[in-house]
Design an enzyme around this catalytic site. Structure first.
Site, PDB file in Angstrom:
ATOM      1  N   ASP A   1      -3.255   0.164  -1.593  1.00 49.04           N
ATOM      2  CA  ASP A   1      -3.366  -1.106  -2.286  1.00 49.04           C
ATOM      3  C   ASP A   1      -2.522  -2.154  -1.567  1.00 49.04           C
ATOM      4  OD1 ASP A   1      -4.860   0.179  -4.213  1.00 49.04           O
ATOM      5  OD2 ASP A   1      -3.177   0.448  -5.592  1.00 49.04           O
ATOM      6  N   ARG A   2      -2.827  -3.408  -1.805  1.00 52.69           N
ATOM      7  CA  ARG A   2      -2.090  -4.494  -1.150  1.00 52.69           C
ATOM      8  C   ARG A   2      -0.583  -4.355  -1.357  1.00 52.69           C
ATOM      9  NH1 ARG A   2      -2.927 -10.202  -3.747  1.00 52.69           N
ATOM     10  NH2 ARG A   2      -1.648  -9.125  -5.301  1.00 52.69           N
TER      11      ARG A   2
END
Length: 297
Positions: free
Chosen positions: A129-130
């Site tokens: 995920d970011r």
């Protein structure tokens, strides 16, 4: 990169490519009209009759990505001719999306390849995920990517995460077995639901205080947002997680300046798909309970 073998049998080139060199059918189709296959130095097609003792070579050319190469910091943890692993910081996307074509790990990695004269493409094997940080493993060509993805699906890549969570699990170790589904067709968010896809994670408490814990997490499946959801399901949401945290965990995170989710891809361990040597890669990011004040302990 180039693959080669000396044939031990008489067969059509296609058979050698698929069996001895383990090329996927999709990759063979992509390379067949690029002059990528040679037998004893002569460019041939897949129907060519290979004889015992012939030397078969495959040049693994890559397509040019449709996103720009960029300069930028890149913390490389491991690299050889087949793969590369980097430490991704929180807040960075791994790969460009429809809405964002710059500023990602892939843009920087492509810039690094061009600067170092490597005709490689960006093939993420582990996607974070970011706001998750830590080890990201990427293949340098489609052949190695296919091998690593198969290894990942079969559980042959051992993944360890570290997570700072709110509260303390009732047990110091265990298995979280909770299926994951989309919240809705239009949503990117997931939820724990009986009709979801199977999802399993091992956890172990490494450190704990009265209000927070440090966990080691080992995902046995690879569902989207799996570890964040499983920690929340355990009653201990990941600190700094704005999507699956509780009001209490978000307030605690805010009070301690934890602006992004405290989830780190700490290490990967696997058998190299080409050399067959064991590779272990560890993130340089530290995840501890040191942020706590004496009042929290």
């Amino acid at each position: 990169m180039e693959l080669l073998c000396t044939s031990q049998r008489d067969a059509k080139l296609l058979s050698i490519l698929r069996r001895e060199l383990a090329l996927s059918s999709g990759l063979v189709k992509r390379l067949k009209y690029r002059g990528a296959f040679t037998v004893n130095g002569e460019i041939v097609h897949t129907h060519f009759p290979v004889k015992r003792g012939d030397v078969v070579r495959v040049r693994l050319d890559e397509d040019t990505p449709d996103y720009p190469a960029e300069d930028g910091d890149l913390h490389i943890l491991f690299e050889d001719e087949a793969l590369i692993a980097v430490d991704k910081p929180a807040g960075m996307l791994v790969h460009p999306s429809f809405s964002r074509n710059t500023g990602t790990l892939a843009n920087r990695l492509l810039g690094y390849y061009q600067k170092t004269g490597q005709p490689c493409a960006v093939h993420p094997v582990s996607r974070l995920d970011r706001d998750t940080f830590g080890v990201v493993l990427l293949a340098k060509n489609a052949h190695v990517h296919a091998k690593l993805c198969e290894m990942s699906k079969s559980g042959a890549i051992e993944k360890t995460y570290r997570a700072l969570v709110y509260g303390c699990p009732a047990e110091t170790a265990g298995l979280i077995d909770a299926p994951i589904a989309r919240v809705s067709e239009a949503s990117l968010l997931r939820c724990i639901r009986e009709d979801g896809k199977p999802a399993r994670s091992h956890y172990r408490v490494l450190e704990q205080s009265e209000r927070a814990s440090l966990l080691a997490l080992h995902p046995l499946t690879g569902r989207t947002h799996q570890l964040r959801l499983h920690c929340a399901y355990l009653g201990c949401p990941v600190l700094g997680d704005p999507q699956y945290g509780t009001a209490a965990s978000r307030a605690f995170s805010e009070a301690h300046g934890l602006r992004y989710q405290q989830l780190c891809a700490a290490s990967l361990r696997f058998c190299h798909p080409l050399s067959e040597k064991i590779v272990e890669i560890r993130s340089d990011f530290a995840v501890t309970l040191d942020f706590l004040s004496s009042a929290d302990i």
